[in-house]
Design an enzyme around this catalytic site. Structure first.
Site, mmCIF file in Angstrom:
data_model
loop_
_atom_site.group_PDB
_atom_site.id
_atom_site.type_symbol
_atom_site.label_atom_id
_atom_site.label_comp_id
_atom_site.label_asym_id
_atom_site.label_seq_id
_atom_site.Cartn_x
_atom_site.Cartn_y
_atom_site.Cartn_z
ATOM 1 N N THR A 211 0.846 -1.195 0.000
ATOM 2 C CA THR A 211 0.000 0.000 0.000
ATOM 3 C C THR A 211 0.886 1.251 0.000
ATOM 4 O O THR A 211 2.025 1.187 0.445
ATOM 5 C CB THR A 211 -0.861 -0.040 1.284
ATOM 6 O OG1 THR A 211 -1.788 -1.102 1.144
ATOM 7 C CG2 THR A 211 -1.585 1.256 1.560
ATOM 8 N N GLY A 241 -10.376 -3.053 3.331
ATOM 9 C CA GLY A 241 -9.402 -3.048 4.421
ATOM 10 C C GLY A 241 -9.480 -1.743 5.189
ATOM 11 O O GLY A 241 -10.494 -1.039 5.153
HETATM 12 N N1 ASP Z 1 -3.789 -2.298 4.732
HETATM 13 C C1 ASP Z 1 -4.113 -2.776 3.413
HETATM 14 C C2 ASP Z 1 -5.368 -3.578 3.474
HETATM 15 O O1 ASP Z 1 -5.554 -4.317 4.411
HETATM 16 C C3 ASP Z 1 -3.049 -3.624 2.848
HETATM 17 C C4 ASP Z 1 -1.696 -3.011 2.836
HETATM 18 O O2 ASP Z 1 -1.365 -2.174 3.661
HETATM 19 O O3 ASP Z 1 -0.929 -3.368 1.962
HETATM 20 O O4 ASP Z 1 -6.142 -3.506 2.546
#
Ligand code: ASP
Length: 343
Positions: A211, A241
Site C-alpha cells: 500500500t 481493508g
Molecule cells: N492495509 C491494506 C489492506 O488491508 C493492505 C496493505 O497495507 O498493503 O487492505
C-alpha cells in the site's frame, strides 16, 4: 527582620518579573515554536516481508528511485508554500502510477482475478475527509478520494457509485486490466495454491503489502494524510481493508498528528490504529514517537497485526514504526532526508 524583608522583597520582584515576561510566561510555546519545522513530509510504499536477501540490486534501486521521486514531488510543493493536501495527493499519485506498489497500476488481484482499489484522504485543519472503496476503473483513486472530500457532501463512496462519481468529476478512467502486472498475477496464483482450504484465510506468508501513503505538514501549519491501496491479494466478497477507513488506515488532526498505515487491514480496523495514535497524544499527552510505538509495536504486536505507519505531528516530528521485516519509507524536512526499506 530586615533580612527577612529583603528576602520577601526579592521573591516578590522575581515572581512579578516572570509574570510580566511574555517569553517566560509562554515558555512551552516558545520552545515548541522553536522546534517547529517549517514543513515535513513522510511517505510509505507498504510494509511486510521485505528482506534484503530476496531483493536484486536492480529491484532495490527501482524502489528507492520511485520513493525518492515521490518524496521530492511532495517536498517541492511544501517548499514552495503549497498545501499539505496537494503534497500528499501528488506524492501518492506518483506511487499509484508506478507498477512497483500495490496501489493504482500494480494493485493486487482479488480472488476473482480483478482489481478493486481503495483510497482515503484527510485534512487536519477541519477534519475534512474523503474516501473511496472498491473502485475498479479510476486511474488514481487518491484523486477520487479528494473529490469526495471537496466536491460531495459525503465522506465515503464505494463500488459502482464511486466509479460513477469519479466519471462525473471528470477524473481519468481506465479499463480494469490497466492495473495488471505479471508479478501481482503470480502472487495471486501462489496465494491460491497455499490457501488454507479449511478456513479460507488469506495466505500471509511471503506477503508484501505494498500500500502507499503520505503524511505532510505545510508551512501554514496544516496536516494532511492520504492512503491508497489495492487491498490484499485474493480478497473476496468486496472486502474493504483499513486504507479507506478514516481513523483506521488514515487520520489527520491539526491538534495532534497525521497518520497513514499499511499492514493487515483487519487488525488496523479493529484497533482503529491511526486514530488511536492521535488519541494517545491528545488525551494522554504522549509524544508522536511514543504514541506510534505504543500502537504499532505493543498493541498490534500483541494482537498479531502485522504492519506499520508513517506519522508527522504538528511540530514536524516524524515517526515511522513498523513491526514487520521491512517497510518502504522515507521522510524529508528542511534539514533532513532519508529513504529506507529494511529494518
Ligand atoms: N492495509 C491494506 C489492506 O488491508 C493492505 C496493505 O497495507 O498493503 O487492505
Amino acid at each position: 527582620m530586615t533580612l527577612r524583608l529583603i528576602f520577601i522583597l526579592t521573591l516578590f520582584i522575581a515572581f512579578s518579573t516572570i509574570g510580566c515576561n511574555p517569553k517566560l510566561e509562554n515558555n512551552t510555546k516558545t520552545t515548541e515554536s522553536m522546534k517547529k519545522a517549517t514543513y515535513a513530509i513522510a511517505i510509505h510504499g507498504g510494509a511486510g516481508t521485505i528482506l534484503k536477501k530476496n531483493m536484486t540490486a536492480e529491484q532495490e534501486a527501482a524502489y528507492l528511485k520511485a520513493l525518492n521521486e515521490a518524496l521530492s514531488i511532495g517536498e517541492q510543493i511544501l517548499k514552495d508554500g503549497g498545501t499539505s493536501t496537494d503534497a500528499v495527493v501528488e506524492a501518492i499519485m506518483h506511487l499509484e502510477n508506478s507498477p512497483l506498489f500495490n496501489a493504482g497500476k500494480g494493485a493486487v488481484f482479488t480472488n476473482e482475478g480483478v482489481h478493486e482499489l481503495d483510497a482515503s484522504i484527510m485534512e487536519g485543519k477541519d477534519l475534512n475527509a474523503g474516501a473511496v472503496g472498491g473502485v475498479t476503473i479510476v486511474k488514481n483513486p487518491i484523486l477520487a478520494a479528494r473529490a469526495v472530500m471537496e466536491k460531495s457532501e459525503h465522506v465515503m463512496l464505494i463500488g459502482k457509485g464511486a466509479n460513477q462519481f469519479a466519471i462525473e468529476q471528470g477524473l481519468d478512467t481506465v479499463s480494469n486490466s490497466y492495473f495488471y502486472t505479471e508479478s501481482r498475477w503470480n502472487s495471486l496464483q501462489r496465494v491460491k495454491a497455499n490457501q488454507d482450504k479449511s478456513t479460507g484465510m488469506l495466505e500471509l506468508v511471503d506477503y508484501k503489502f505494498g500500500t502507499v501513503g503520505c503524511v505532510a505538514l505545510d508551512q501554514q501549519g496544516n496536516l494532511a494524510a492520504g492512503t491508497s491501496t489495492g487491498g490484499m491479494t485474493n480478497k473476496k466478497y468486496n472486502r474493504l481493508g483499513d486504507s479507506p477507513i478514516i481513523g483506521s488506515g488514515n487520520y489527520a488532526n491539526n491538534k495532534t498528528c497525521a497518520v497513514s498505515a499499511t499492514g493487515h487491514g483487519e487488525y488496523f480496523i479493529r484497533y482503529t490504529v491511526a486514530y488511536d495514535i492521535s488519541a494517545l497524544m491528545e488525551y494522554k499527552g504522549l509524544s508522536l514517537e511514543d504514541a506510534a510505538n505504543e500502537v504499532v509495536n505493543k498493541k498490534l504486536v500483541k494482537a498479531g497485526g502485522e504492519g506499520g505507519v508513517i506519522a508527522v505531528d504538528k511540530y514536524g516530528n516524524i515517526a515511522m514504526p513498523f513491526n514487520s521485516e521491512g517497510m518502504y519509507r522515507g521522510f524529508a524536512t528542511p534539514t533532513e532526508r532519508e529513504v529506507k526499506i529494511y529494518k
